[in-house]
Design a protein around this motif. Structure first.
Motif, PDB file in Angstrom:
ATOM      1  N   MET A   1       6.751 -17.180  12.916  1.00 27.76           N
ATOM      2  CA  MET A   1       6.152 -15.911  13.334  1.00 27.76           C
ATOM      3  C   MET A   1       5.149 -16.170  14.452  1.00 27.76           C
ATOM      4  SD  MET A   1       4.263 -12.897  11.067  1.00 27.76           S
ATOM      5  CE  MET A   1       3.464 -14.068   9.981  1.00 27.76           C
ATOM      6  N   ARG A   2       5.234 -15.338  15.482  1.00 30.17           N
ATOM      7  CA  ARG A   2       4.271 -15.375  16.584  1.00 30.17           C
ATOM      8  C   ARG A   2       3.430 -14.108  16.558  1.00 30.17           C
ATOM      9  NH1 ARG A   2       6.246 -16.081  22.359  1.00 30.17           N
ATOM     10  NH2 ARG A   2       7.575 -14.289  21.825  1.00 30.17           N
ATOM     11  N   ALA A   3       2.273 -14.183  17.201  1.00 29.86           N
ATOM     12  CA  ALA A   3       1.385 -13.019  17.254  1.00 29.86           C
ATOM     13  C   ALA A   3       0.683 -12.971  18.593  1.00 29.86           C
ATOM     14  CB  ALA A   3       0.357 -13.082  16.130  1.00 29.86           C
ATOM     15  N   ARG A   4       0.315 -11.778  18.985  1.00 31.06           N
ATOM     16  CA  ARG A   4      -0.605 -11.613  20.113  1.00 31.06           C
ATOM     17  C   ARG A   4      -1.406 -10.337  19.900  1.00 31.06           C
ATOM     18  NH1 ARG A   4       2.747  -9.910  25.625  1.00 31.06           N
ATOM     19  NH2 ARG A   4       4.293  -8.523  24.660  1.00 31.06           N
ATOM     20  N   ILE A   5      -2.681 -10.430  20.222  1.00 30.40           N
ATOM     21  CA  ILE A   5      -3.578  -9.289  20.139  1.00 30.40           C
ATOM     22  C   ILE A   5      -3.640  -8.663  21.528  1.00 30.40           C
ATOM     23  CG2 ILE A   5      -5.933  -8.526  19.664  1.00 30.40           C
ATOM     24  CD1 ILE A   5      -6.200 -11.054  17.881  1.00 30.40           C
ATOM     25  N   HIS A   6      -3.179  -7.443  21.645  1.00 36.55           N
ATOM     26  CA  HIS A   6      -3.196  -6.795  22.960  1.00 36.55           C
ATOM     27  C   HIS A   6      -4.581  -6.296  23.323  1.00 36.55           C
ATOM     28  CE1 HIS A   6       1.082  -6.910  23.911  1.00 36.55           C
ATOM     29  NE2 HIS A   6       1.299  -6.720  22.621  1.00 36.55           N
ATOM     30  N   ARG A   7      -5.337  -5.873  22.317  1.00 28.96           N
ATOM     31  CA  ARG A   7      -6.701  -5.433  22.573  1.00 28.96           C
ATOM     32  C   ARG A   7      -7.509  -5.646  21.308  1.00 28.96           C
ATOM     33  NH1 ARG A   7      -5.609  -0.764  24.089  1.00 28.96           N
ATOM     34  NH2 ARG A   7      -5.580  -1.088  26.330  1.00 28.96           N
ATOM     35  N   GLY A   8      -8.716  -6.197  21.439  1.00 30.47           N
ATOM     36  CA  GLY A   8      -9.563  -6.380  20.281  1.00 30.47           C
ATOM     37  C   GLY A   8     -10.221  -7.730  20.186  1.00 30.47           C
ATOM     38  N   GLY A  14      -9.544   0.299  19.913  1.00 33.16           N
ATOM     39  CA  GLY A  14      -8.312   0.117  20.667  1.00 33.16           C
ATOM     40  C   GLY A  14      -7.441  -0.990  20.111  1.00 33.16           C
ATOM     41  N   THR A  15      -7.547  -1.256  18.829  1.00 30.79           N
ATOM     42  CA  THR A  15      -6.860  -2.401  18.236  1.00 30.79           C
ATOM     43  C   THR A  15      -5.344  -2.260  18.332  1.00 30.79           C
ATOM     44  OG1 THR A  15      -8.682  -2.666  16.686  1.00 30.79           O
ATOM     45  CG2 THR A  15      -6.625  -3.776  16.134  1.00 30.79           C
ATOM     46  N   PHE A  30      -2.320   0.749  16.715  1.00 28.24           N
ATOM     47  CA  PHE A  30      -2.068   1.024  18.130  1.00 28.24           C
ATOM     48  C   PHE A  30      -3.114   2.040  18.580  1.00 28.24           C
ATOM     49  CE2 PHE A  30       0.826   2.289  21.727  1.00 28.24           C
ATOM     50  CZ  PHE A  30       0.876   1.031  22.294  1.00 28.24           C
ATOM     51  N   GLY A  31      -4.363   1.531  18.725  1.00 31.16           N
ATOM     52  CA  GLY A  31      -5.495   2.416  18.867  1.00 31.16           C
ATOM     53  C   GLY A  31      -5.937   2.699  20.288  1.00 31.16           C
ATOM     54  N   LEU A  32      -6.679   3.786  20.420  1.00 32.93           N
ATOM     55  CA  LEU A  32      -7.270   4.172  21.696  1.00 32.93           C
ATOM     56  C   LEU A  32      -8.613   3.464  21.856  1.00 32.93           C
ATOM     57  CD1 LEU A  32      -6.653   6.287  24.004  1.00 32.93           C
ATOM     58  CD2 LEU A  32      -8.318   7.752  22.854  1.00 32.93           C
ATOM     59  N   PRO A  33      -8.854   2.819  22.983  1.00 40.82           N
ATOM     60  CA  PRO A  33     -10.156   2.158  23.196  1.00 40.82           C
ATOM     61  C   PRO A  33     -11.305   3.153  23.078  1.00 40.82           C
ATOM     62  CG  PRO A  33      -8.578   1.462  24.860  1.00 40.82           C
ATOM     63  CD  PRO A  33      -7.934   2.596  24.108  1.00 40.82           C
ATOM     64  N   ARG A  67      -9.108   6.979  15.021  1.00 46.02           N
ATOM     65  CA  ARG A  67      -8.461   7.093  16.332  1.00 46.02           C
ATOM     66  C   ARG A  67      -8.346   5.752  17.064  1.00 46.02           C
ATOM     67  NH1 ARG A  67      -7.946  11.623  19.796  1.00 46.02           N
ATOM     68  NH2 ARG A  67      -9.129  12.836  18.260  1.00 46.02           N
ATOM     69  N   ASP A  68      -9.332   4.867  16.869  1.00 45.61           N
ATOM     70  CA  ASP A  68      -9.264   3.591  17.580  1.00 45.61           C
ATOM     71  C   ASP A  68      -8.224   2.646  16.967  1.00 45.61           C
ATOM     72  OD1 ASP A  68     -10.986   3.276  15.326  1.00 45.61           O
ATOM     73  OD2 ASP A  68     -11.820   1.458  16.195  1.00 45.61           O
ATOM     74  N   HIS A  69      -7.472   3.157  15.969  1.00 45.75           N
ATOM     75  CA  HIS A  69      -6.376   2.379  15.393  1.00 45.75           C
ATOM     76  C   HIS A  69      -5.022   3.086  15.512  1.00 45.75           C
ATOM     77  CE1 HIS A  69      -8.712  -0.912  13.434  1.00 45.75           C
ATOM     78  NE2 HIS A  69      -9.679  -0.039  13.676  1.00 45.75           N
TER      79      HIS A  69
END
Length: 414
Positions: A1-8, A14-15, A30-33, A67-69
């Motif tokens: 398994m691979r992972a990447r954090i796009h924001r956070g 914005g997670t 999939f949150g809003l910053p 909302r940020d999630h």
């Protein structure tokens, strides 16, 4: 398994976390910053399957309803399957009638505490947690012989603090990577703790006791723990909790008999003009029908304002002023103090003070203190810990074991 954090990795809010195994992918939140303004363009992370359907994207798992999630979901052109708690689904659906940019999300399957959910090749095990959002979960993800634990947003000092103790006492075992939120780092001294909801209740009860008129408590109606706290503080003083239609619907959406409802004798509905107009325009009189038993009108508030504690927001102020029920009133800000720096909120506070209404802040965080984060980290004992949902990732290595600080957008092996 691979992972990447796009924001956070370097910010709160914005997670968005992407997981990949056997050529298939899954998003956790999939949150809003938080810094996004209403007029700013929204930039989606570079995830295949957002602008057009992509079979390898199996769906989005929402840890909770803040909302940020979830806030970027409405900006996706494609509609991958969504997985969330049933309570989260109900609350967002109810909120969508009142708030234009809140989508009425539909779950492909519901998260349930400690019930594994297969989204092959991933197995998701939700853990119901204490947070200021109702129906919030931490998540254990199994895939490719590896285990990842995602804390989501978590605390121990709310009304569901026993859930934190249960998680610490019976943690998931064999965790390879732990994604742990660090919202409180930089906001609270490392050995300090946040007030409990029970302590907030005592403070509010005292304010209510010494206030000769109506008490206005500005708190999020979706923070069910806080609404319960306000209700209990009001009841200690023999007062009725007053909610508007939006808050009444949030309470109804919990589907929990122990959560205050307008059918209770010490909870009442007051509908401001803008909500009455919206109901009329949309022909949604059914919403009023289920809350009408305890409905109050301006004359009721004006006759005996000392009988009421009102769950308050700015949109109620004009109606309350017109009702002439604010003589001797006192206001309490019971949400994040950072909002007080915003122009609209500052204007609201100025208006309250100009009306001779006292004002103070009584609040506690929706996130864990550093000592509790340490307890959680020690209980999970991951092979690797990765900071998320924090501005203070560089402080993690001095506080926790086996920390690896990642960058937004960076793929890595779990």
């Amino acid at each position: 398994m691979r992972a990447r954090i796009h924001r956070g990795t370097r910010e709160i809010g914005g997670t968005a976390v992407e997981l990949e195994a056997e050529g298939r992918r899954l998003l956790l939140d999939f949150g809003l910053p938080l810094a996004t303004t209403s007029h700013a363009p929204v930039l989606l992370p570079e995830v295949p399957g957002l602008t057009a359907p992509e079979p390898s994207l199996l769906g989005v798992v929402l840890s909770h309803g803040h909302r940020d999630h979830w806030g970027l979901l409405g900006h996706m052109a494609s509609r991958p399957p969504l997985f969330m708690g049933a309570g989260t689904e109900r609350i967002l659906a109810a909120a969508s009638f009142f708030i234009p940019d809140v989508p009425a999300l539909k779950a492909a399957a519901h998260l349930q505490d400690n019930r594994p959910l297969s989204i092959a090749p991933f197995t998701i095990t939700p853990h119901l947690v204490d947070h200021s959002a109702f129906d919030a979960y931490a998540l254990t993800v199994d895939a490719g012989g590896r285990r990842l634990f995602y804390s989501g947003d978590i605390r121990s000092h709310g009304r569901k603090g026993a859930l934190f103790e249960l998680l610490v006492g019976q943690p998931p075992s064999g965790i390879d990577v732990m994604l742990m939120e660090g919202s409180s780092l930089g906001r609270l001294d490392e050995e300090a703790r946040f007030p409990t909801e029970a302590e907030i209740e005592v403070e509010l009860a005292e304010v209510i006791r010494r206030t000769p008129g109506m008490v206005l408590v500005a708190a999020s109606a979706q923070n069910i723990d806080r609404v319960v706290t306000i209700f209990r503080a009001a009841k200690r003083n023999g007062r009725t909790l007053v909610v508007d239609l939006y808050a009444a619907e949030m309470l109804h959406a919990t589907a929990k008999g122990r959560v205050p409802q307008t059918s209770w004798p010490d909870v009442a509905l007051f509908m401001p003009w803008h909500q009455r107009l919206k109901v009329k325009k949309t022909d949604r009189f059914d919403l009023i029908e289920r809350h009408k038993a305890g409905r109050l009108f301006p004359r009721d508030l004006a006759t005996h304002p000392e009988r009421y504690v009102t769950l308050f927001r700015a949109s109620l102020l004009d109606d309350l002023m017109k009702a002439e029920c604010l003589n001797g009133a006192h206001a309490v800000w019971s949400q994040w103090a950072g909002y007080l720096q915003e122009e609209k909120t500052a204007a609201l506070v100025a208006t309250l003070k100009a009306q001779g209404i006292g004002f103070e802040v009584i609040h506690t965080s929706g996130h864990a203190s550093v000592p509790d984060l340490k307890r959680l980290a020690a209980a999970i004992a991951p092979r690797v810990m990765v900071p998320i949902h924090t501005f203070e990732a560089d402080r993690f290595p001095s506080l926790f074991e086996n920390v690896v600080v990642r960058r937004d957008g960076e793929w890595w092996e779990v």
